[in-house]
Design a protein around this motif. Structure first.
Motif, PDB file in Angstrom:
ATOM      1  N   LEU A 151       0.560  -1.113  -0.059  1.00  0.00           N
ATOM      2  CA  LEU A 151       0.055   0.034   0.019  1.00  0.00           C
ATOM      3  C   LEU A 151       0.976   1.105   0.097  1.00  0.00           C
ATOM      4  CD1 LEU A 151      -2.812  -0.508   2.831  1.00  0.00           C
ATOM      5  CD2 LEU A 151      -3.051  -0.933   0.291  1.00  0.00           C
ATOM      6  N   HIS A 152       0.222   2.240  -0.438  1.00  0.00           N
ATOM      7  CA  HIS A 152       0.826   3.753  -0.209  1.00  0.00           C
ATOM      8  C   HIS A 152       2.351   3.524  -0.571  1.00  0.00           C
ATOM      9  CE1 HIS A 152      -2.488   4.635   2.454  1.00  0.00           C
ATOM     10  NE2 HIS A 152      -2.233   3.572   3.211  1.00  0.00           N
ATOM     11  N   VAL A 153       2.436   3.486  -1.849  1.00  0.00           N
ATOM     12  CA  VAL A 153       3.694   3.375  -2.645  1.00  0.00           C
ATOM     13  C   VAL A 153       4.056   4.769  -2.992  1.00  0.00           C
ATOM     14  CG1 VAL A 153       5.328   2.336  -4.147  1.00  0.00           C
ATOM     15  CG2 VAL A 153       3.526   0.960  -3.194  1.00  0.00           C
ATOM     16  N   GLU A 154       4.868   5.501  -2.360  1.00  0.00           N
ATOM     17  CA  GLU A 154       4.947   6.942  -2.419  1.00  0.00           C
ATOM     18  C   GLU A 154       5.549   6.936  -3.962  1.00  0.00           C
ATOM     19  OE1 GLU A 154       7.543   8.725   0.144  1.00  0.00           O
ATOM     20  OE2 GLU A 154       6.881  10.787  -0.245  1.00  0.00           O
ATOM     21  N   ASP A 155       4.902   7.954  -4.868  1.00  0.00           N
ATOM     22  CA  ASP A 155       5.528   8.441  -6.326  1.00  0.00           C
ATOM     23  C   ASP A 155       5.369   7.086  -6.960  1.00  0.00           C
ATOM     24  OD1 ASP A 155       5.700  11.100  -5.596  1.00  0.00           O
ATOM     25  OD2 ASP A 155       7.444  10.772  -4.456  1.00  0.00           O
ATOM     26  N   GLY A 156       4.707   6.039  -6.841  1.00  0.00           N
ATOM     27  CA  GLY A 156       4.944   4.656  -7.365  1.00  0.00           C
ATOM     28  C   GLY A 156       4.037   4.838  -8.809  1.00  0.00           C
TER      29      GLY A 156
END
Length: 370
Positions: A151-156
């Motif tokens: 979850l919440h893969v930053e800038d993914g």
């Protein structure tokens, strides 16, 4: 504590300010976010040397230190630049450092502006403890096979490569039995669900359904200390970004109080508003001190580093939200509108406060390391 940058660090800071002033003018911000010229900006950042700055010299980078990273990140925050510099150039290189030929090739592509990468470390129903890893990695005749979610893969959303933590042994919460794996965006079995956050950064959720073709990076069963140290570096960079953002919001608010007229005088002459401006300025100074304290302890022993970073995350989060809320209130109702830059700074403070765990998570982390 001396907060003064060296001449070289100041030149680096100034270069980000020039880029931000030219490319991220507040009046053009909304249009820029919709223009989709991120690839061009990324190439320009590569030409300026920012992308290779935090990458170790052994991996083909410039080997810039934590203070140089702080100088650049401040500028990103001051001008609200949305490009994934902290994720792709600070967090991922720290995870991949010394990770072998495949990791080195990805780092070289990042340094050249030819690729972006993101890290998946958080999972559904597991909170923000990065030891809570349930995604399984099993070795078969065709290599590693990964199954699970991140979850919440930053800038993914725009990443070409992903680095994910996976459990090779044990159960969620155990410190041993965790490895790091590198996989391309088009890996078979990988689904990337993209979304735009409130601050306009583009994140993702990863679903891995028997993904093959992943490459193990570093110690397969003992990667947690590497992950913790890398995340702390990313947090320190985000703290610097938050400081730059709150100082810009404070400056915009001061300018508003000096020019907005009511009852025939500038509203900045009202003593109660002057007191609130002073509180905002003090919050900025507190945040700068805590961000610098965290940055200067990144190479300390793990327990000392964790305490410094957790303390900085907690206090800078408090200060950033206070400054953002005050900036909007002192602008009146229009402070919420997209047309005023203070609304964008507040949204970024909200997301920075949540990145890699909110304040209560880091209070617990500080207590556990004491």
């Amino acid at each position: 504590m001396d907060f003064t940058y060296s001449d070289e660090q100041q030149m680096l800071r100034d270069s980000v300010d020039r880029f931000g002033a030219e490319r991220w003018n507040p009046a053009k911000r909304v249009r820029l976010l919709e223009s989709g010229d991120a690839a061009q900006r990324w190439r320009e950042m590569a030409e300026l040397g920012w992308l290779m700055l935090p990458i170790a010299e052994a991996d083909g980078g410039l080997g810039g230190g934590a203070i140089e990273v702080m100088a650049v990140a401040e500028g990103f925050g001051r001008h609200l630049i949305v490009d994934p510099w902290v994720t792709s150039c600070v967090l991922v290189p720290a995870l991949l450092a010394g990770g072998g030929d495949a990791a080195g090739a990805v780092l070289a592509a990042i340094a050249a502006g030819e690729a972006k990468a993101a890290a998946g470390l958080i999972e559904p129903h597991m909170g923000y403890d990065i030891a809570e890893v349930a995604l399984r990695a099993e070795q078969g005749p065709d290599g590693w096979r990964l199954t699970g979610e991140k979850l919440h893969v930053e800038d993914g959303a725009d990443a070409d490569w992903f680095v994910v933590s996976a459990r090779t042994a044990g159960t969620p919460g155990e410190r041993d039995g965790i490895g790091l794996f590198l996989l391309p965006r088009d890996a078979a079995g990988l689904t990337v669900e993209r979304f735009r956050a409130v601050d306009h950064h583009r994140h993702a959720r990863l679903r891995l359904d028997g993904v093959t073709g992943a490459t193990a990076v570093g110690p397969v069963d003992h990667a947690l200390p590497v992950i913790e140290a890398a995340v702390d570096r990313a947090i320190a960079a985000h703290l610097a970004e938050a400081v730059g953002s709150m100082e810009a919001a404070t400056a915009a608010t001061l300018d508003h109080l000096r020019t907005r007229q009511q009852f025939g005088v500038a509203i900045g002459t009202f003593q109660v508003l002057q007191h609130r401006m002073v509180d905002m300025t003090i919050a900025c100074e507190e945040a700068r001190a805590m961000a610098a304290y965290a940055t200067l302890h990144l190479d300390a022993a793990p327990a000392e580093r964790i305490r410094a970073v957790a303390a900085g995350k907690t206090r800078v989060g408090d200060c950033g939200l206070h400054v953002g809320q005050e900036a909007i209130q002192l602008h009146g109702g229009v402070g919420f509108s997209d047309e005023l830059i203070v609304s964008h700074h507040f949204k970024r403070q909200l997301m920075l406060d949540q990145a890699h765990g909110p304040r209560h998570h880091h209070r617990n982390r500080f207590a556990a390391a004491a």
